[in-house]
Motif scaffolding. Sequence first.
Motif, PDB file in Angstrom:
ATOM      1  N   LEU A  37      59.299   8.704  87.693  1.00 20.11           N
ATOM      2  CA  LEU A  37      57.930   8.725  87.305  1.00 20.11           C
ATOM      3  C   LEU A  37      57.453   7.571  86.485  1.00 20.11           C
ATOM      4  O   LEU A  37      56.562   6.563  86.721  1.00 20.11           O
ATOM      5  CB  LEU A  37      57.340  10.145  86.763  1.00 20.11           C
ATOM      6  N   GLY A  38      58.216   7.495  85.263  1.00 20.30           N
ATOM      7  CA  GLY A  38      57.866   6.315  84.558  1.00 20.30           C
ATOM      8  C   GLY A  38      58.029   4.957  85.430  1.00 20.30           C
ATOM      9  O   GLY A  38      57.214   3.997  84.904  1.00 20.30           O
ATOM     10  N   THR A 165      54.501  19.638  91.351  1.00 23.61           N
ATOM     11  CA  THR A 165      55.482  18.951  90.529  1.00 23.61           C
ATOM     12  C   THR A 165      56.687  18.615  91.342  1.00 23.61           C
ATOM     13  O   THR A 165      57.193  17.447  91.281  1.00 23.61           O
ATOM     14  CB  THR A 165      56.036  19.588  89.235  1.00 23.61           C
ATOM     15  N   LYS A 166      57.066  19.282  92.283  1.00 24.45           N
ATOM     16  CA  LYS A 166      58.282  19.096  93.129  1.00 24.45           C
ATOM     17  C   LYS A 166      57.997  17.759  94.107  1.00 24.45           C
ATOM     18  O   LYS A 166      58.806  17.016  94.247  1.00 24.45           O
ATOM     19  CB  LYS A 166      58.593  20.288  93.733  1.00 24.45           C
ATOM     20  N   TRP A 167      56.726  18.020  94.530  1.00 22.47           N
ATOM     21  CA  TRP A 167      56.476  16.837  95.582  1.00 22.47           C
ATOM     22  C   TRP A 167      56.093  15.409  94.687  1.00 22.47           C
ATOM     23  O   TRP A 167      56.509  14.417  95.442  1.00 22.47           O
ATOM     24  CB  TRP A 167      54.909  17.158  96.322  1.00 22.47           C
ATOM     25  N   VAL A 171      58.278  12.006  95.583  1.00 17.90           N
ATOM     26  CA  VAL A 171      57.613  10.811  96.052  1.00 17.90           C
ATOM     27  C   VAL A 171      58.023   9.863  94.953  1.00 17.90           C
ATOM     28  O   VAL A 171      58.436   8.600  95.469  1.00 17.90           O
ATOM     29  CB  VAL A 171      56.064  11.097  96.231  1.00 17.90           C
ATOM     30  N   ALA A 172      57.998  10.297  93.797  1.00 20.46           N
ATOM     31  CA  ALA A 172      58.289   9.283  92.769  1.00 20.46           C
ATOM     32  C   ALA A 172      59.992   8.905  92.993  1.00 20.46           C
ATOM     33  O   ALA A 172      59.974   7.531  92.562  1.00 20.46           O
ATOM     34  CB  ALA A 172      58.246  10.115  91.462  1.00 20.46           C
ATOM     35  N   LEU A 319      50.220   7.227  92.580  1.00 26.96           N
ATOM     36  CA  LEU A 319      50.707   8.523  92.361  1.00 26.96           C
ATOM     37  C   LEU A 319      50.936   8.952  90.837  1.00 26.96           C
ATOM     38  O   LEU A 319      50.464  10.183  90.145  1.00 26.96           O
ATOM     39  CB  LEU A 319      51.945   8.902  93.452  1.00 26.96           C
ATOM     40  N   SER A 320      51.909   8.055  90.563  1.00 28.18           N
ATOM     41  CA  SER A 320      52.252   8.242  88.935  1.00 28.18           C
ATOM     42  C   SER A 320      51.054   8.080  87.938  1.00 28.18           C
ATOM     43  O   SER A 320      50.977   8.828  86.865  1.00 28.18           O
ATOM     44  CB  SER A 320      53.498   7.303  88.697  1.00 28.18           C
TER      45      SER A 320
END
Length: 506
Positions: A37-38, A165-167, A171-172, A319-320
Amino acid sequence: MTDPAKPAELGDGEHLQVLGYEDSFHRSMSLWANFALGFTYLSPLVGVYSLFALALTVGGPPSIWWIVIVGAGQLLVSLVFGEVVSQYPIHGGIYPWARRLWGKRYAWMAAWVYIWAMIVTITAVSEYGSGFAASLFGIPADATTGLLLTLGLLVIALAINFSGTKWLARVARIGLAAELIGVIGLGLYLLIFQRKQEFSIFFDTMGVEGDGSYLTAFMGAALAGLFLFYGFEACGDVAEEVENPARRIPKAMMLTILVGGVSALFSFGGYVLAAPDLQAIVAGEDADPIPAILESTLGPVGAKLFLIVAVTAFLSCVLSLQAAASRLLYSFARDGMIPGSRWLSKVSAAKVPVNALIVACTIPAIIAVLVWINAGLLVPVTAFAVLGIYVAFQMVVLASLRQRLRGWKPAGPFTLGRWGLVINIVALAYGVFAMVLLAMPGASGDPLTDWVVLIGLAVVLGTGLLYLLIARPDRKSTAPEGDAVAVADEIRVRTGAVRAVQAPRT
Protein backbone atom coordinates in the motif's frame (compact mmCIF):
# COMPACT_ATOMS: atom_id res chain seq x y z
CA MET A 1 7.21 -20.99 27.83
CA THR A 2 7.28 -17.22 28.33
CA ASP A 3 10.57 -15.41 28.74
CA PRO A 4 10.13 -13.03 31.72
CA ALA A 5 12.98 -10.85 30.42
CA LYS A 6 11.17 -10.17 27.13
CA PRO A 7 8.76 -7.19 27.35
CA ALA A 8 5.13 -8.16 26.93
CA GLU A 9 3.01 -6.46 24.27
CA LEU A 10 -0.62 -5.45 24.31
CA GLY A 11 -3.02 -7.26 22.01
CA ASP A 12 -4.37 -5.20 19.14
CA GLY A 13 -7.81 -4.78 20.73
CA GLU A 14 -6.38 -3.99 24.17
CA HIS A 15 -4.00 -1.45 22.68
CA LEU A 16 -6.95 0.30 20.99
CA GLN A 17 -8.86 0.32 24.28
CA VAL A 18 -5.96 2.09 25.97
CA LEU A 19 -6.18 4.73 23.23
CA GLY A 20 -9.94 5.15 23.71
CA TYR A 21 -11.32 3.21 20.72
CA GLU A 22 -12.91 -0.14 19.90
CA ASP A 23 -12.09 -2.45 16.99
CA SER A 24 -14.34 -1.56 14.02
CA PHE A 25 -12.40 -3.05 11.09
CA HIS A 26 -11.18 -6.42 9.82
CA ARG A 27 -7.47 -6.87 10.54
CA SER A 28 -6.79 -8.65 7.27
CA MET A 29 -3.77 -6.66 6.08
CA SER A 30 -0.39 -8.37 6.44
CA LEU A 31 3.03 -6.74 6.66
CA TRP A 32 3.59 -7.21 2.92
CA ALA A 33 0.17 -5.90 1.98
CA ASN A 34 0.75 -2.86 4.20
CA PHE A 35 4.15 -2.33 2.56
CA ALA A 36 2.54 -2.70 -0.88
CA LEU A 37 0.00 0.00 0.00
CA GLY A 38 2.74 2.46 0.98
CA PHE A 39 4.95 1.54 -1.96
CA THR A 40 2.22 1.97 -4.58
CA TYR A 41 1.34 5.35 -3.02
CA LEU A 42 5.01 6.41 -3.13
CA SER A 43 5.16 4.96 -6.68
CA PRO A 44 8.70 5.44 -7.99
CA LEU A 45 7.42 4.73 -11.51
CA VAL A 46 5.04 7.70 -11.31
CA GLY A 47 7.62 9.95 -9.67
CA VAL A 48 10.48 9.18 -12.04
CA TYR A 49 8.38 9.40 -15.19
CA SER A 50 6.82 12.71 -14.11
CA LEU A 51 10.09 14.47 -13.28
CA PHE A 52 12.76 12.79 -15.42
CA ALA A 53 12.90 15.46 -18.14
CA LEU A 54 12.60 18.36 -15.68
CA ALA A 55 15.40 17.00 -13.47
CA LEU A 56 17.80 16.56 -16.40
CA THR A 57 16.97 19.95 -17.89
CA VAL A 58 17.57 21.78 -14.61
CA GLY A 59 20.31 19.75 -12.93
CA GLY A 60 21.71 17.42 -15.58
CA PRO A 61 22.58 13.75 -14.87
CA PRO A 62 23.93 14.52 -11.33
CA SER A 63 20.33 15.29 -10.29
CA ILE A 64 20.06 11.53 -9.65
CA TRP A 65 21.85 12.12 -6.34
CA TRP A 66 18.77 13.90 -4.99
CA ILE A 67 17.14 10.47 -4.82
CA VAL A 68 19.86 9.42 -2.36
CA ILE A 69 19.78 12.68 -0.36
CA VAL A 70 16.01 12.86 0.01
CA GLY A 71 15.71 9.12 0.59
CA ALA A 72 18.10 9.38 3.55
CA GLY A 73 16.23 12.36 4.99
CA GLN A 74 12.82 10.76 4.64
CA LEU A 75 14.14 7.56 6.20
CA LEU A 76 14.84 9.60 9.34
CA VAL A 77 11.29 10.96 9.21
CA SER A 78 9.94 7.41 8.84
CA LEU A 79 11.87 6.37 11.97
CA VAL A 80 10.19 9.16 13.94
CA PHE A 81 6.80 8.18 12.51
CA GLY A 82 7.56 4.56 13.38
CA GLU A 83 7.88 5.35 17.07
CA VAL A 84 4.68 7.39 17.01
CA VAL A 85 2.54 4.81 15.19
CA SER A 86 3.95 2.04 17.39
CA GLN A 87 2.41 3.80 20.39
CA TYR A 88 -0.65 5.06 18.45
CA PRO A 89 -1.65 2.35 15.90
CA ILE A 90 -4.94 4.05 14.97
CA HIS A 91 -6.55 5.11 11.69
CA GLY A 92 -5.68 8.46 10.13
CA GLY A 93 -1.92 8.79 10.47
CA ILE A 94 -0.97 12.47 10.50
CA TYR A 95 -4.14 13.69 12.24
CA PRO A 96 -4.25 11.39 15.30
CA TRP A 97 -0.47 11.53 15.67
CA ALA A 98 -0.49 15.36 15.77
CA ARG A 99 -3.49 15.36 18.11
CA ARG A 100 -2.07 12.94 20.65
CA LEU A 101 1.37 14.56 20.52
CA TRP A 102 0.20 18.18 20.76
CA GLY A 103 -3.52 19.05 20.74
CA LYS A 104 -6.81 19.39 18.85
CA ARG A 105 -6.24 22.74 17.16
CA TYR A 106 -2.71 21.85 16.12
CA ALA A 107 -3.97 18.55 14.71
CA TRP A 108 -6.77 20.32 12.87
CA MET A 109 -4.29 22.44 10.92
CA ALA A 110 -1.95 19.52 10.21
CA ALA A 111 -4.82 17.35 8.96
CA TRP A 112 -6.44 20.16 6.95
CA VAL A 113 -3.23 20.78 5.01
CA TYR A 114 -2.59 17.07 4.59
CA ILE A 115 -6.14 16.27 3.40
CA TRP A 116 -6.00 18.86 0.63
CA ALA A 117 -2.49 17.85 -0.38
CA MET A 118 -3.66 14.23 -0.69
CA ILE A 119 -6.83 15.12 -2.61
CA VAL A 120 -4.88 17.23 -5.09
CA THR A 121 -2.33 14.44 -5.43
CA ILE A 122 -5.14 11.98 -6.26
CA THR A 123 -6.23 14.33 -9.04
CA ALA A 124 -2.69 14.80 -10.37
CA VAL A 125 -1.84 11.08 -10.43
CA SER A 126 -5.14 10.31 -12.17
CA GLU A 127 -4.47 13.02 -14.76
CA TYR A 128 -0.95 11.76 -15.49
CA GLY A 129 -2.20 8.17 -15.58
CA SER A 130 -4.82 9.07 -18.17
CA GLY A 131 -2.01 9.90 -20.61
CA PHE A 132 -0.59 6.39 -20.25
CA ALA A 133 -4.06 4.89 -20.67
CA ALA A 134 -4.66 6.90 -23.84
CA SER A 135 -1.34 5.68 -25.29
CA LEU A 136 -2.14 2.09 -24.30
CA PHE A 137 -5.51 2.10 -26.07
CA GLY A 138 -4.30 4.20 -29.01
CA ILE A 139 -6.74 7.02 -28.22
CA PRO A 140 -5.92 10.64 -29.12
CA ALA A 141 -4.91 12.38 -25.90
CA ASP A 142 -7.16 15.44 -26.16
CA ALA A 143 -8.74 17.24 -23.18
CA THR A 144 -12.08 15.40 -23.27
CA THR A 145 -10.46 11.98 -23.59
CA GLY A 146 -8.12 12.87 -20.75
CA LEU A 147 -11.07 13.84 -18.53
CA LEU A 148 -12.98 10.63 -19.26
CA LEU A 149 -9.95 8.43 -18.60
CA THR A 150 -9.13 10.37 -15.42
CA LEU A 151 -12.68 9.87 -14.15
CA GLY A 152 -12.47 6.21 -15.16
CA LEU A 153 -9.34 5.67 -13.04
CA LEU A 154 -11.00 7.38 -10.08
CA VAL A 155 -14.19 5.31 -10.32
CA ILE A 156 -12.40 1.98 -10.82
CA ALA A 157 -10.22 2.68 -7.77
CA LEU A 158 -13.34 3.63 -5.78
CA ALA A 159 -15.10 0.38 -6.73
CA ILE A 160 -12.09 -1.69 -5.61
CA ASN A 161 -11.88 0.24 -2.35
CA PHE A 162 -15.61 -0.34 -1.74
CA SER A 163 -15.07 -4.09 -1.93
CA GLY A 164 -13.06 -4.18 1.30
CA THR A 165 -9.58 -4.37 2.76
CA LYS A 166 -8.79 -7.78 1.23
CA TRP A 167 -9.30 -6.49 -2.31
CA LEU A 168 -7.39 -3.32 -1.48
CA ALA A 169 -4.48 -5.49 -0.31
CA ARG A 170 -4.68 -7.76 -3.38
CA VAL A 171 -4.62 -4.92 -5.87
CA ALA A 172 -1.89 -3.16 -3.90
CA ARG A 173 0.24 -6.31 -4.23
CA ILE A 174 -0.47 -6.41 -7.98
CA GLY A 175 0.53 -2.76 -8.16
CA LEU A 176 3.69 -3.55 -6.22
CA ALA A 177 4.61 -6.24 -8.75
CA ALA A 178 3.90 -3.85 -11.64
CA GLU A 179 6.05 -1.17 -10.01
CA LEU A 180 8.96 -3.54 -9.44
CA ILE A 181 8.79 -4.80 -13.03
CA GLY A 182 8.44 -1.29 -14.38
CA VAL A 183 11.25 0.27 -12.39
CA ILE A 184 13.73 -2.36 -11.19
CA GLY A 185 13.22 -4.92 -13.98
CA LEU A 186 13.23 -2.37 -16.79
CA GLY A 187 15.98 -0.35 -15.12
CA LEU A 188 18.27 -3.39 -14.91
CA TYR A 189 17.53 -4.31 -18.52
CA LEU A 190 18.45 -0.81 -19.68
CA LEU A 191 21.59 -0.77 -17.50
CA ILE A 192 22.86 -4.15 -18.70
CA PHE A 193 21.74 -4.44 -22.32
CA GLN A 194 20.93 -0.96 -23.60
CA ARG A 195 23.58 1.26 -22.04
CA LYS A 196 24.74 4.04 -24.36
CA GLN A 197 26.42 6.28 -21.76
CA GLU A 198 29.25 5.74 -19.30
CA PHE A 199 28.55 5.66 -15.55
CA SER A 200 30.73 8.77 -15.21
CA ILE A 201 27.85 10.70 -16.81
CA PHE A 202 26.31 11.02 -13.33
CA PHE A 203 29.15 13.37 -12.43
CA ASP A 204 28.94 15.36 -15.67
CA THR A 205 26.82 18.53 -15.49
CA MET A 206 26.67 18.74 -19.32
CA GLY A 207 26.73 22.52 -19.08
CA VAL A 208 23.35 23.07 -17.38
CA GLU A 209 24.92 25.69 -15.09
CA GLY A 210 25.72 27.99 -18.02
CA ASP A 211 27.90 30.84 -16.78
CA GLY A 212 26.74 30.46 -13.17
CA SER A 213 27.42 28.06 -10.32
CA TYR A 214 26.39 24.44 -10.67
CA LEU A 215 25.27 24.46 -7.03
CA THR A 216 22.37 26.71 -8.02
CA ALA A 217 21.37 24.34 -10.81
CA PHE A 218 21.72 21.30 -8.55
CA MET A 219 19.53 22.85 -5.84
CA GLY A 220 16.95 23.68 -8.48
CA ALA A 221 16.71 19.99 -9.38
CA ALA A 222 15.82 18.98 -5.81
CA LEU A 223 12.21 18.31 -6.81
CA ALA A 224 13.47 15.14 -8.51
CA GLY A 225 13.79 13.58 -5.07
CA LEU A 226 11.38 15.66 -2.99
CA PHE A 227 8.37 14.74 -5.15
CA LEU A 228 9.21 11.05 -4.95
CA PHE A 229 9.59 10.20 -1.27
CA TYR A 230 6.20 10.47 0.34
CA GLY A 231 3.49 7.88 0.61
CA PHE A 232 5.17 5.73 3.25
CA GLU A 233 2.93 7.38 5.85
CA ALA A 234 -0.07 5.68 4.19
CA CYS A 235 1.04 2.48 5.93
CA GLY A 236 -0.11 4.09 9.18
CA ASP A 237 -3.35 5.50 7.76
CA VAL A 238 -4.88 1.99 7.75
CA ALA A 239 -3.45 0.90 11.11
CA GLU A 240 -6.70 -0.59 12.43
CA GLU A 241 -6.84 -2.97 9.46
CA VAL A 242 -3.34 -4.40 10.05
CA GLU A 243 -2.46 -7.33 12.30
CA ASN A 244 0.04 -6.38 15.00
CA PRO A 245 0.28 -2.82 13.60
CA ALA A 246 2.47 -1.48 16.41
CA ARG A 247 5.31 -3.70 15.23
CA ARG A 248 4.57 -4.19 11.53
CA ILE A 249 3.78 -0.66 10.34
CA PRO A 250 7.19 0.85 11.28
CA LYS A 251 8.83 -1.97 9.29
CA ALA A 252 6.50 -1.37 6.33
CA MET A 253 7.27 2.36 6.29
CA MET A 254 11.03 1.80 6.30
CA LEU A 255 10.74 -0.88 3.61
CA THR A 256 8.74 1.56 1.49
CA ILE A 257 11.54 4.14 1.66
CA LEU A 258 14.38 1.67 1.08
CA VAL A 259 12.82 -0.35 -1.74
CA GLY A 260 11.34 2.79 -3.29
CA GLY A 261 14.72 4.51 -3.27
CA VAL A 262 16.54 1.57 -4.85
CA SER A 263 13.78 1.24 -7.46
CA ALA A 264 13.94 4.93 -8.34
CA LEU A 265 17.73 4.79 -8.69
CA PHE A 266 17.53 1.84 -11.09
CA SER A 267 14.77 3.50 -13.10
CA PHE A 268 16.24 7.00 -13.32
CA GLY A 269 19.75 5.67 -13.92
CA GLY A 270 18.58 3.22 -16.56
CA TYR A 271 16.78 5.92 -18.56
CA VAL A 272 19.83 8.21 -18.42
CA LEU A 273 22.27 5.51 -19.52
CA ALA A 274 19.98 4.23 -22.29
CA ALA A 275 19.06 7.63 -23.74
CA PRO A 276 20.16 7.69 -27.40
CA ASP A 277 20.42 11.51 -27.40
CA LEU A 278 20.99 12.59 -23.81
CA GLN A 279 22.21 16.04 -24.83
CA ALA A 280 18.86 16.82 -26.47
CA ILE A 281 17.03 15.94 -23.25
CA VAL A 282 19.36 18.06 -21.10
CA ALA A 283 19.00 20.96 -23.54
CA GLY A 284 15.22 20.79 -23.18
CA GLU A 285 14.63 19.81 -26.81
CA ASP A 286 12.75 16.63 -25.84
CA ALA A 287 10.09 17.41 -23.22
CA ASP A 288 8.80 13.81 -22.97
CA PRO A 289 11.83 11.59 -23.63
CA ILE A 290 10.85 8.31 -21.94
CA PRO A 291 8.50 7.03 -24.71
CA ALA A 292 11.29 7.52 -27.26
CA ILE A 293 13.78 5.71 -25.00
CA LEU A 294 11.35 2.80 -24.58
CA GLU A 295 10.56 2.66 -28.30
CA SER A 296 14.25 2.59 -29.21
CA THR A 297 15.20 -0.03 -26.60
CA LEU A 298 12.12 -2.26 -26.30
CA GLY A 299 10.52 -1.91 -29.72
CA PRO A 300 6.78 -1.31 -30.31
CA VAL A 301 5.63 -4.52 -28.57
CA GLY A 302 7.87 -4.01 -25.56
CA ALA A 303 6.77 -0.39 -25.25
CA LYS A 304 3.11 -1.53 -25.30
CA LEU A 305 3.79 -4.07 -22.53
CA PHE A 306 5.42 -1.34 -20.48
CA LEU A 307 2.32 0.81 -20.92
CA ILE A 308 0.22 -2.00 -19.42
CA VAL A 309 2.58 -2.11 -16.44
CA ALA A 310 2.48 1.70 -16.14
CA VAL A 311 -1.34 1.93 -16.21
CA THR A 312 -1.52 -0.81 -13.56
CA ALA A 313 0.92 1.13 -11.40
CA PHE A 314 -1.02 4.39 -11.81
CA LEU A 315 -4.32 2.68 -10.95
CA SER A 316 -2.77 1.10 -7.87
CA CYS A 317 -1.35 4.48 -6.85
CA VAL A 318 -4.79 6.12 -7.13
CA LEU A 319 -6.27 3.22 -5.17
CA SER A 320 -3.76 3.63 -2.35
CA LEU A 321 -4.20 7.40 -2.26
CA GLN A 322 -7.99 7.07 -2.01
CA ALA A 323 -7.65 4.50 0.77
CA ALA A 324 -5.25 6.68 2.77
CA ALA A 325 -7.32 9.85 2.31
CA SER A 326 -10.55 8.09 3.31
CA ARG A 327 -9.02 6.73 6.53
CA LEU A 328 -7.77 10.19 7.43
CA LEU A 329 -11.23 11.66 6.80
CA TYR A 330 -12.78 8.84 8.84
CA SER A 331 -10.40 9.46 11.74
CA PHE A 332 -11.12 13.20 11.58
CA ALA A 333 -14.87 12.55 11.53
CA ARG A 334 -14.80 9.92 14.30
CA ASP A 335 -13.49 12.60 16.64
CA GLY A 336 -16.19 15.08 15.52
CA MET A 337 -13.66 17.48 14.01
CA ILE A 338 -15.11 18.02 10.52
CA PRO A 339 -18.50 19.00 9.03
CA GLY A 340 -20.68 15.96 8.37
CA SER A 341 -18.82 13.91 10.97
CA ARG A 342 -21.63 11.38 11.52
CA TRP A 343 -21.96 10.73 7.78
CA LEU A 344 -18.21 10.58 7.15
CA SER A 345 -17.57 8.19 10.03
CA LYS A 346 -20.00 5.56 8.70
CA VAL A 347 -18.44 2.12 8.12
CA SER A 348 -20.02 -0.24 5.57
CA ALA A 349 -20.76 -3.95 5.93
CA ALA A 350 -17.44 -4.58 4.15
CA LYS A 351 -15.76 -2.68 7.01
CA VAL A 352 -14.59 0.30 4.95
CA PRO A 353 -15.37 4.03 5.52
CA VAL A 354 -17.67 4.16 2.52
CA ASN A 355 -18.73 7.82 2.67
CA ALA A 356 -15.21 9.05 3.28
CA LEU A 357 -14.18 7.07 0.18
CA ILE A 358 -16.92 8.81 -1.85
CA VAL A 359 -15.48 12.19 -0.83
CA ALA A 360 -11.93 11.02 -1.68
CA CYS A 361 -13.19 10.25 -5.20
CA THR A 362 -15.70 13.06 -5.77
CA ILE A 363 -13.55 16.10 -4.94
CA PRO A 364 -10.64 14.94 -7.16
CA ALA A 365 -13.23 14.35 -9.92
CA ILE A 366 -14.52 17.93 -9.53
CA ILE A 367 -10.94 19.26 -9.71
CA ALA A 368 -10.40 17.14 -12.84
CA VAL A 369 -13.43 18.82 -14.45
CA LEU A 370 -11.98 22.24 -13.60
CA VAL A 371 -8.70 21.16 -15.22
CA TRP A 372 -10.67 20.08 -18.30
CA ILE A 373 -12.22 23.56 -18.45
CA ASN A 374 -8.81 25.22 -18.00
CA ALA A 375 -5.81 22.95 -18.57
CA GLY A 376 -3.53 25.60 -17.09
CA LEU A 377 -4.97 24.86 -13.63
CA LEU A 378 -3.26 21.48 -13.30
CA VAL A 379 0.16 22.85 -12.45
CA PRO A 380 -1.09 25.54 -9.98
CA VAL A 381 -3.40 23.16 -8.09
CA THR A 382 -0.74 20.47 -7.76
CA ALA A 383 2.24 22.76 -7.13
CA PHE A 384 1.46 23.21 -3.44
CA ALA A 385 0.77 19.48 -2.85
CA VAL A 386 4.38 18.46 -2.25
CA LEU A 387 5.02 21.38 0.10
CA GLY A 388 1.72 20.69 1.87
CA ILE A 389 2.73 17.09 2.46
CA TYR A 390 6.10 18.13 3.87
CA VAL A 391 4.50 20.78 6.12
CA ALA A 392 2.12 18.17 7.57
CA PHE A 393 5.00 15.71 8.05
CA GLN A 394 7.13 18.20 9.90
CA MET A 395 4.25 19.24 12.15
CA VAL A 396 4.29 15.65 13.45
CA VAL A 397 8.10 15.61 13.71
CA LEU A 398 8.03 18.92 15.64
CA ALA A 399 5.27 17.68 17.94
CA SER A 400 7.24 14.50 18.59
CA LEU A 401 10.34 16.52 19.52
CA ARG A 402 8.26 18.73 21.82
CA GLN A 403 6.95 15.68 23.68
CA ARG A 404 10.45 14.20 24.00
CA LEU A 405 11.64 17.41 25.62
CA ARG A 406 8.69 17.11 28.02
CA GLY A 407 9.80 13.64 29.07
CA TRP A 408 8.03 11.35 26.59
CA LYS A 409 9.62 7.92 26.15
CA PRO A 410 7.73 6.09 23.35
CA ALA A 411 6.13 2.91 24.70
CA GLY A 412 5.37 0.95 21.55
CA PRO A 413 7.29 -2.19 20.59
CA PHE A 414 9.26 -0.15 18.03
CA THR A 415 11.54 2.41 19.70
CA LEU A 416 14.76 4.21 18.81
CA GLY A 417 15.99 4.19 22.40
CA ARG A 418 18.67 6.72 23.24
CA TRP A 419 19.02 7.66 19.56
CA GLY A 420 15.43 8.90 19.41
CA LEU A 421 16.16 12.52 20.36
CA VAL A 422 19.10 12.85 17.96
CA ILE A 423 17.20 11.30 15.04
CA ASN A 424 14.19 13.50 15.80
CA ILE A 425 16.30 16.67 15.70
CA VAL A 426 18.08 15.71 12.47
CA ALA A 427 14.76 14.71 10.85
CA LEU A 428 13.31 18.13 11.74
CA ALA A 429 16.39 19.92 10.35
CA TYR A 430 16.11 17.93 7.12
CA GLY A 431 12.40 18.77 6.87
CA VAL A 432 13.01 22.50 7.26
CA PHE A 433 15.71 22.29 4.57
CA ALA A 434 13.30 20.46 2.23
CA MET A 435 10.51 23.00 2.81
CA VAL A 436 12.84 25.90 2.06
CA LEU A 437 13.81 24.26 -1.24
CA LEU A 438 10.17 23.64 -2.15
CA ALA A 439 9.09 27.18 -1.24
CA MET A 440 11.82 28.96 -3.21
CA PRO A 441 10.17 31.18 -5.85
CA GLY A 442 10.84 30.57 -9.51
CA ALA A 443 12.59 32.95 -11.87
CA SER A 444 10.16 33.19 -14.78
CA GLY A 445 9.28 36.80 -14.03
CA ASP A 446 5.56 36.01 -13.67
CA PRO A 447 4.69 36.54 -9.97
CA LEU A 448 1.76 34.10 -10.07
CA THR A 449 3.90 31.36 -11.59
CA ASP A 450 6.94 32.04 -9.44
CA TRP A 451 5.05 32.16 -6.13
CA VAL A 452 2.29 29.64 -6.88
CA VAL A 453 3.55 27.08 -4.32
CA LEU A 454 3.38 29.54 -1.42
CA ILE A 455 0.13 31.05 -2.70
CA GLY A 456 -1.52 27.62 -2.74
CA LEU A 457 -0.26 26.79 0.73
CA ALA A 458 -1.39 30.20 2.05
CA VAL A 459 -4.91 29.66 0.69
CA VAL A 460 -5.19 26.24 2.33
CA LEU A 461 -3.72 27.43 5.64
CA GLY A 462 -5.90 30.56 5.60
CA THR A 463 -9.18 28.73 4.97
CA GLY A 464 -8.32 26.11 7.58
CA LEU A 465 -7.49 28.73 10.18
CA LEU A 466 -10.68 30.68 9.45
CA TYR A 467 -12.83 27.58 9.88
CA LEU A 468 -10.99 26.68 13.07
CA LEU A 469 -11.57 30.16 14.55
CA ILE A 470 -15.18 30.55 13.39
CA ALA A 471 -16.64 27.03 13.70
CA ARG A 472 -14.38 25.91 16.58
CA PRO A 473 -14.50 22.18 15.75
CA ASP A 474 -12.06 21.56 18.61
CA ARG A 475 -14.82 22.44 21.09
CA LYS A 476 -17.11 19.78 19.64
CA SER A 477 -14.66 16.94 20.16
CA THR A 478 -14.02 15.16 23.45
CA ALA A 479 -11.48 12.67 22.07
CA PRO A 480 -8.11 12.55 23.88
CA GLU A 481 -5.32 14.98 23.02
CA GLY A 482 -1.74 15.71 24.11
CA ASP A 483 -1.55 12.48 26.10
CA ALA A 484 1.71 10.94 24.81
CA VAL A 485 3.37 10.74 28.22
CA ALA A 486 0.22 9.47 30.00
CA VAL A 487 -0.49 6.80 27.37
CA ALA A 488 3.12 5.63 27.43
CA ASP A 489 2.92 5.27 31.20
CA GLU A 490 -0.36 3.31 30.98
CA ILE A 491 1.04 0.97 28.33
CA ARG A 492 4.05 0.26 30.53
CA VAL A 493 1.81 -0.40 33.52
CA ARG A 494 -0.37 -2.82 31.54
CA THR A 495 2.53 -4.70 29.98
CA GLY A 496 4.20 -4.82 33.40
CA ALA A 497 1.05 -6.36 34.87
CA VAL A 498 1.04 -8.97 32.12
CA ARG A 499 4.64 -9.90 32.92
CA ALA A 500 3.80 -10.16 36.61
CA VAL A 501 1.06 -12.70 35.85
CA GLN A 502 3.16 -14.65 33.39
CA ALA A 503 6.32 -14.87 35.48
CA PRO A 504 5.18 -17.72 37.84
CA ARG A 505 4.34 -19.90 34.80
CA THR A 506 7.92 -19.86 33.46
